[in-house]
Design a protein around this motif. Structure first.
Motif, PDB file in Angstrom:
ATOM      1  N   LEU A 112       0.814  -1.221   0.000  1.00 10.51           N
ATOM      2  CA  LEU A 112       0.000   0.000   0.000  1.00 10.51           C
ATOM      3  C   LEU A 112       0.847   1.271   0.000  1.00 10.51           C
ATOM      4  O   LEU A 112       0.391   2.321  -0.437  1.00 10.51           O
ATOM      5  CB  LEU A 112      -0.945   0.004   1.204  1.00 10.51           C
ATOM      6  CG  LEU A 112      -2.013  -1.101   1.199  1.00 10.51           C
ATOM      7  CD1 LEU A 112      -2.827  -1.058   2.475  1.00 10.51           C
ATOM      8  CD2 LEU A 112      -2.924  -0.944  -0.021  1.00 10.51           C
ATOM      9  N   ALA A 113       2.073   1.165   0.513  1.00 10.83           N
ATOM     10  CA  ALA A 113       2.887   2.370   0.692  1.00 10.83           C
ATOM     11  C   ALA A 113       3.053   3.196  -0.588  1.00 10.83           C
ATOM     12  O   ALA A 113       2.857   4.414  -0.557  1.00 10.83           O
ATOM     13  CB  ALA A 113       4.249   1.994   1.268  1.00 10.83           C
ATOM     14  N   PRO A 114       3.382   2.588  -1.726  1.00 11.38           N
ATOM     15  CA  PRO A 114       3.622   3.411  -2.924  1.00 11.38           C
ATOM     16  C   PRO A 114       2.362   4.086  -3.439  1.00 11.38           C
ATOM     17  O   PRO A 114       2.433   4.991  -4.271  1.00 11.38           O
ATOM     18  CB  PRO A 114       4.150   2.403  -3.949  1.00 11.38           C
ATOM     19  CG  PRO A 114       4.445   1.160  -3.193  1.00 11.38           C
ATOM     20  CD  PRO A 114       3.587   1.166  -1.987  1.00 11.38           C
ATOM     21  N   LEU A 115       1.177   3.645  -2.993  1.00 13.05           N
ATOM     22  CA  LEU A 115      -0.066   4.189  -3.544  1.00 13.05           C
ATOM     23  C   LEU A 115      -0.410   5.553  -2.977  1.00 13.05           C
ATOM     24  O   LEU A 115      -1.269   6.254  -3.504  1.00 13.05           O
ATOM     25  CB  LEU A 115      -1.225   3.213  -3.280  1.00 13.05           C
ATOM     26  CG  LEU A 115      -1.009   1.783  -3.799  1.00 13.05           C
ATOM     27  CD1 LEU A 115      -2.204   0.915  -3.449  1.00 13.05           C
ATOM     28  CD2 LEU A 115      -0.770   1.791  -5.298  1.00 13.05           C
ATOM     29  N   ARG A 116       0.216   5.942  -1.879  1.00 15.99           N
ATOM     30  CA  ARG A 116      -0.043   7.237  -1.231  1.00 15.99           C
ATOM     31  C   ARG A 116      -1.532   7.460  -1.035  1.00 15.99           C
ATOM     32  O   ARG A 116      -2.142   8.293  -1.700  1.00 15.99           O
ATOM     33  CB  ARG A 116       0.537   8.375  -2.062  1.00 15.99           C
ATOM     34  CG  ARG A 116       2.029   8.256  -2.220  1.00 15.99           C
ATOM     35  CD  ARG A 116       2.593   9.614  -2.539  1.00 15.99           C
ATOM     36  NE  ARG A 116       3.960   9.478  -3.029  1.00 15.99           N
ATOM     37  CZ  ARG A 116       4.786  10.501  -3.124  1.00 15.99           C
ATOM     38  NH1 ARG A 116       4.377  11.703  -2.800  1.00 15.99           N
ATOM     39  NH2 ARG A 116       6.011  10.318  -3.563  1.00 15.99           N
ATOM     40  N   LEU A 117      -2.103   6.676  -0.141  1.00 19.53           N
ATOM     41  CA  LEU A 117      -3.561   6.685   0.009  1.00 19.53           C
ATOM     42  C   LEU A 117      -4.069   7.795   0.910  1.00 19.53           C
ATOM     43  O   LEU A 117      -5.239   7.808   1.294  1.00 19.53           O
ATOM     44  CB  LEU A 117      -4.030   5.323   0.535  1.00 19.53           C
ATOM     45  CG  LEU A 117      -3.771   4.192  -0.471  1.00 19.53           C
ATOM     46  CD1 LEU A 117      -4.008   2.845   0.159  1.00 19.53           C
ATOM     47  CD2 LEU A 117      -4.628   4.362  -1.720  1.00 19.53           C
ATOM     48  N   GLY A 118      -3.195   8.693   1.304  1.00 18.80           N
ATOM     49  CA  GLY A 118      -3.665   9.841   2.083  1.00 18.80           C
ATOM     50  C   GLY A 118      -3.452   9.664   3.569  1.00 18.80           C
ATOM     51  O   GLY A 118      -3.129   8.580   4.062  1.00 18.80           O
ATOM     52  N   MET A 119      -3.659  10.777   4.255  1.00 15.32           N
ATOM     53  CA  MET A 119      -3.344  10.866   5.668  1.00 15.32           C
ATOM     54  C   MET A 119      -4.015   9.785   6.505  1.00 15.32           C
ATOM     55  O   MET A 119      -3.369   9.102   7.299  1.00 15.32           O
ATOM     56  CB  MET A 119      -3.777  12.245   6.164  1.00 15.32           C
ATOM     57  CG  MET A 119      -3.372  12.518   7.580  1.00 15.32           C
ATOM     58  SD  MET A 119      -1.582  12.398   7.729  1.00 15.32           S
ATOM     59  CE  MET A 119      -1.221  13.699   8.784  1.00 15.32           C
ATOM     60  N   ALA A 120      -5.322   9.621   6.339  1.00 13.91           N
ATOM     61  CA  ALA A 120      -6.072   8.711   7.218  1.00 13.91           C
ATOM     62  C   ALA A 120      -5.537   7.286   7.102  1.00 13.91           C
ATOM     63  O   ALA A 120      -5.271   6.625   8.111  1.00 13.91           O
ATOM     64  CB  ALA A 120      -7.557   8.756   6.871  1.00 13.91           C
ATOM     65  N   VAL A 121      -5.343   6.830   5.854  1.00  9.02           N
ATOM     66  CA  VAL A 121      -4.836   5.476   5.654  1.00  9.02           C
ATOM     67  C   VAL A 121      -3.425   5.357   6.207  1.00  9.02           C
ATOM     68  O   VAL A 121      -3.068   4.362   6.859  1.00  9.02           O
ATOM     69  CB  VAL A 121      -4.864   5.106   4.155  1.00  9.02           C
ATOM     70  CG1 VAL A 121      -4.245   3.729   3.937  1.00  9.02           C
ATOM     71  CG2 VAL A 121      -6.285   5.159   3.641  1.00  9.02           C
ATOM     72  N   ASN A 122      -2.620   6.399   5.978  1.00 10.66           N
ATOM     73  CA  ASN A 122      -1.250   6.374   6.487  1.00 10.66           C
ATOM     74  C   ASN A 122      -1.225   6.192   7.997  1.00 10.66           C
ATOM     75  O   ASN A 122      -0.444   5.397   8.527  1.00 10.66           O
ATOM     76  CB  ASN A 122      -0.519   7.667   6.118  1.00 10.66           C
ATOM     77  CG  ASN A 122      -0.123   7.676   4.651  1.00 10.66           C
ATOM     78  OD1 ASN A 122      -0.202   6.640   3.979  1.00 10.66           O
ATOM     79  ND2 ASN A 122       0.277   8.835   4.164  1.00 10.66           N
TER      80      ASN A 122
END
Lengths: 345, 589
Positions: A112-122
């Protein structure tokens, strides 16, 4: 110093104090349940904060390696104990139960890391990485020492800190990182600016402290933890397993560390070794509370935050020296006013 | 040092000094051994502080820093010659250690190591921010040491200076441990109550060992400055302090040669880790920290006694110490017989709302055996603790020979020749019986730290050990004199405590359940001993649950129940007293 500067210093002190309060509460919690003085509490903050920074940049955080290594160590230790009892099936089960979740989390983060899913997911990913590190750490480093003296546990905690900090350098490098604020913007209240992030710090701290109070007062697990804090043997006799309460306490400490990290990472640049200094200030507060009481620890954390911000104004170079030297008289006062049962060991 | 120990030392010294003379030993290894020597000095102090004195310090690096910075400033800023700065470096370190120690040794339990972490970090930031000391860059171009006009620039010539100091320190430390002051330091580990009961000033003993450890660290710092020719605040770093503690834990806290072993392992391993691992895993890591952290935890989990005991078992056991029986400590006379010796007047002790001792009054006459009896929780042991100053009184007064002794510390009360034993035995389990008993004679010797280190205390030591042996024979433990106290049966340990108390040459002896755990014949022997002591003029106050023992032995009995005195009188009277019978058996229906 005029009133504007004073107000600014107070604001700064209160925000830092709020973070220290969270860490102090975690230290008190862990000490009460396991008698471990969690010197590496601050390292949870570093690992959380730097993992968040890595995810923001679309990189896989190095902390997953720590998670996998600890899980592997815990798996081997658990399996070894079971195998010595001659129960091979149990050994295999324990091996898998320790390893699988860690491997799944690591794989998920890596994908998931390379997808940059936004703050909440991070933030969720950081929680998923860092929180399990707590119980694994307890299993590997402290559970075998569960019956040792506070002193031995303290030396072990220092050893854990030494290893984690050194590992932090390997996993995250020597560069410092600052993350994007969870909420941006600022308000003008009276004579000074307040950033939304600092209000978030205060609000989150208050909510978390209230949640902890509810947890300990109202839930069965919370009450069980309190019971094992007051009387370990008694708690064991009524069926509260020491190992489990230790793991829960460490998971909570790691979780509090992650929350602190998310709150503080946008406000200050974190390096691989920053956690220790931040954690130690929470420490001062926890010790003022005698490592036993939450409200004095929170109040003391505010005092430490203020002492720090004002000494950074008057003698910025000696800020850290002043804050740490301030622990010594507190320790002395604590030593003279409390009877130590463990001294006779 | 005993003869085998001295022999071991001489062999060790010859080996150590021969190493750099061998042409096949590469310079790299000599340099590494120089660093081992520097670290050994610090670890040696830590062995004493932590392993023997029971105080764990993460802050020893600070004292290395004091020693190093003192000479750096004097040689580079003021043009002093290196050797001239040695006394100043040591004085600065010792001065700092006294000031820091005055606070630190008062810290109890785990607060003490936390305190050392706190000031350890403070000094790092303090020195890192002092412009006059070069801030984080430190001070460089420190002149090298000179011997006979030669600059000691290479590691081979420096080696002899470092290891000369290490060998001297080993000798000094071994001598110190085997002296009156050394025993008072070793007594700290069995808890401060026992040490105080024989008149050891616990704070002073703790401060002494703290300063001694700092002294060795300061010496190491002074050497370091002239070897590296530069100092930075890095020497203060907490990580360095943790490494010193790791050396002590690895070698085995409490063993002198363990310090050298631990220092050797850590220094060599660190060098290996810093050279080899980055090549394997890529540069930029701090792999030694990871390994050392894990190593520290593994040692605590698997081998808390350290590695030295494993090595020592192969080298051979320590010989029992020889006792010269014809030397004697001058015994003091009992003051005039007859009349009251101890007067306990309306003594009261409250713990919160609980009244543990409720206005109790009784006397102990000279040459009298008084029994203090009562059901469990009657306040007997609390009364003992009040008389011996372990607990402060809530009210009332205690007079000994007409002088008020309530409010005095246990050590001051011991000086007045009041000795005691404990309900829960407090002996140092790893020390031999005779060494434990010799601690009791602390107040009857006067040799100080320096006399101990320089071996000027031998005739007094012989007297003390002869006295200890005499008291051990008296209580019937002569056959186990040289065994570790912890290996004795509980009843025998109680007898050893009595021997220790007798070494104080007391006028008043307080015995807390002396007969518990003894067999019938042993009880008879003990009763005989107590009678003989009385006949010599000693007064005895004893708490005991064995009623036969109390009734046949005592002249006078005081009965407590729920903290209050319910009866007093001769044994025959007490046996018939209805209040006493009720307290023990309940009301007759």
């Amino acid at each position: 110093m005029d009133s504007t500067i004073a107000l600014f210093l107070i604001q700064d002190g209160v925000i830092n104090g709020a973070i220290y309060a969270l860490l102090a509460v975690a230290l008190v919690l862990v000490f009460a349940v396991t008698r471990v003085i969690l010197v590496p509490q601050g390292d949870f903050v570093t690992f959380g904060g730097l993992s968040l920074a890595a995810l923001e940049a679309g990189r896989t955080p190095g902390a997953i390696w720590l998670l996998v290594m600890l899980a592997a160590a815990a798996a081997v230790m658990d399996a070894f104990v079971a195998a010595r009892e001659g129960d091979v099936g149990k050994a295999v089960r324990l091996l898998l139960r320790n390893l699988l979740p860690a491997l799944l989390i690591a794989a998920a983060v890596h994908l998931l890391a390379p997808l940059r899913l936004g703050m909440a997911v991070n933030v969720l990913l950081v929680i998923a990485i860092t929180v399990p590190i707590g119980p694994y750490l307890y299993r590997v480093a402290f559970q075998p020492l569960a019956d040792a003296s506070v002193l031995v546990l303290l030396i072990a905690a220092v050893g854990v800190h030494l290893a984690l900090t050194a590992l932090g350098l390997v996993l995250f490098g020597a560069e410092g990182y600052r993350t994007a604020p969870v909420i941006s913007g600022s308000f003008e209240i009276g004579p000074f600016f307040v950033s939304a992030q600092s209000l978030l710090v205060l609000a989150a701290t208050l909510i978390l402290l209230a949640a902890l109070a509810l947890f300990f007062g109202r839930t069965l697990i919370g009450k069980a933890l309190r019971a094992s804090a007051i009387n370990r043997r008694g708690a064991r006799l009524v069926g509260i397993p020491t190992m489990l309460s230790g793991r829960i306490a460490f998971a909570m400490a790691a979780a509090i560390g992650v929350v602190s990290a998310v709150l503080i990472a946008p406000l200050t640049t974190l390096y691989y070794d920053s956690g220790f200094i931040i954690g130690l200030k929470g420490f001062v507060a926890a010790i003022i509370g005698g490592l036993a009481a939450y409200p004095p620890a929170v109040a003391a954390a505010m005092a430490v935050g203020l002492l720090e911000s004002f000494s950074s104004f008057w003698a910025s170079a000696f800020k850290e020296a002043i804050v740490f030297a301030a622990i010594v008289p507190v320790l002395l006062w604590r030593s003279l006013t409390t009877q130590h049962a463990d001294e006779e060991e | 040092m005993s003869r085998p120990a001295l022999l071991r030392f001489v062999v060790f010294a010859i080996i150590v000094m021969a190493v750099p003379l061998m042409p096949f030993v590469p310079s790299f290894w000599v340099t590494l051994l120089d660093f081992v020597g520097l670290a050994s000095l610090v670890a040696l102090g830590l062995v004493l502080l932590t392993g023997v004195g029971g105080m764990t310090s993460f802050g020893q690096a600070a004292f290395v820093g004091f020693g190093a910075y003192a000479t750096a400033v004097l040689t580079t800023g003021w043009g002093w010659s290196p050797w001239a700065t040695l006394p100043v470096s040591l004085i600065v370190t010792v001065g700092a250690a006294v000031l820091i120690g005055l606070v630190t040794v008062r810290l109890s339990g785990h607060y003490l190591p936390l305190g050392t972490i706190a000031w350890g970090i403070s000094f790092y930031y303090l020195f890192g921010n002092m412009k006059s000391l070069g801030a984080y860059d430190g001070i460089s171009s420190i002149p090298p040491l000179q011997v006979l006009g030669h600059n000691l620039l290479d590691s081979r010539s420096f080696y002899f200076v470092v290891w000369g100091f290490v060998l001297a320190s080993i000798l000094a430390t071994a001598n110190l441990l085997d002296s009156r002051i050394g025993r008072s330091i070793r007594a700290l580990r069995s808890g401060s109550a026992a040490a105080e009961s024989v008149g050891i000033d616990v704070w002073r003993a703790k401060l002494l060992v703290f300063v001694y450890a700092a002294f060795l660290a300061g010496l190491s710092g002074w050497l370091y400055a002239h070897f590296q020719r530069a100092v930075t605040p890095g020497v203060f770093n907490l990580t360095v302090g943790i490494e010193y503690l790791l050396m002590a834990v690895l070698g085995g806290a409490g063993h002198i040669y363990g310090a050298i072993l631990g220092a050797g392992i850590v220094v060599v391993l660190k060098n290996f880790l810093q050279d080899v691992l980055p090549v394997l895993f890529g540069a930029g890591g701090n792999y030694d920290g990871i390994v050392f952290g894990i190593l520290l935890i593994a040692m605590l989990q698997g081998a808390r006694e350290g590695l030295w005991p494993v090595v020592a078992r192969r080298i051979g056991r320590e010989e029992p110490r020889s006792v010269v029986t014809d030397s004697r400590l001058p015994a003091r006379e009992m003051t005039a017989t007859g009349g009251e010796l101890l007067a306990v007047k309306s003594v009261r002790k409250e713990f919160g709302g609980l009244v543990a001792v409720n206005d109790v009054t009784f006397e102990v006459g000279r040459g009298e055996i008084v029994g203090l009896i009562g059901p469990n929780g009657a306040g007997k042991s609390t009364t003992f603790n009040l008389v011996t100053g372990v607990l402060p009184l809530t009210g009332g007064e205690i007079l000994f020979k007409g002088e008020r002794i309530d409010g005095l510390s246990p050590a001051r009360i011991a000086e007045r020749r009041i000795a005691r034993t404990f309900q829960h035995v407090k002996l140092a389990p790893t020390m031999s019986v005779i060494e434990n008993v010799a601690i009791g004679a602390h107040l009857r010797g006067r040799a100080g730290m320096l006399a101990g280190i320089l071996r000027l205390d031998r005739s007094e030591e012989n007297q003390i050990f002869a006295e200890a042996a005499r008291q051990i024979e008296r209580v019937g433990l002569a056959s186990v004199m040289h065994q570790p106290a912890g290996s004795l049966a509980l009843g025998q340990q109680r007898l050893a405590e009595i021997a220790r108390a007798l070494c104080l040459d007391p006028e008043l002896l307080l015995l807390d359940e002396p007969a518990a755990g003894l067999r019938h014949m042993e009880k008879q022997a003990l009763a005989g001993l107590i009678r003989r002591l009385r006949d010599e003029g000693m007064s005895v106050l004893l708490v005991e649950h064995d009623m036969d023992f109390v009734m046949q032995l005592t002249d006078h009995i005081v009965v407590l129940n729920f903290g209050a005195r319910i009866a007093t009188g001769a044994p025959a009277v007490i046996q018939r007293d209805p209040a006493v019978i009720e307290a023990y058996l309940g009301t007759a229906a």
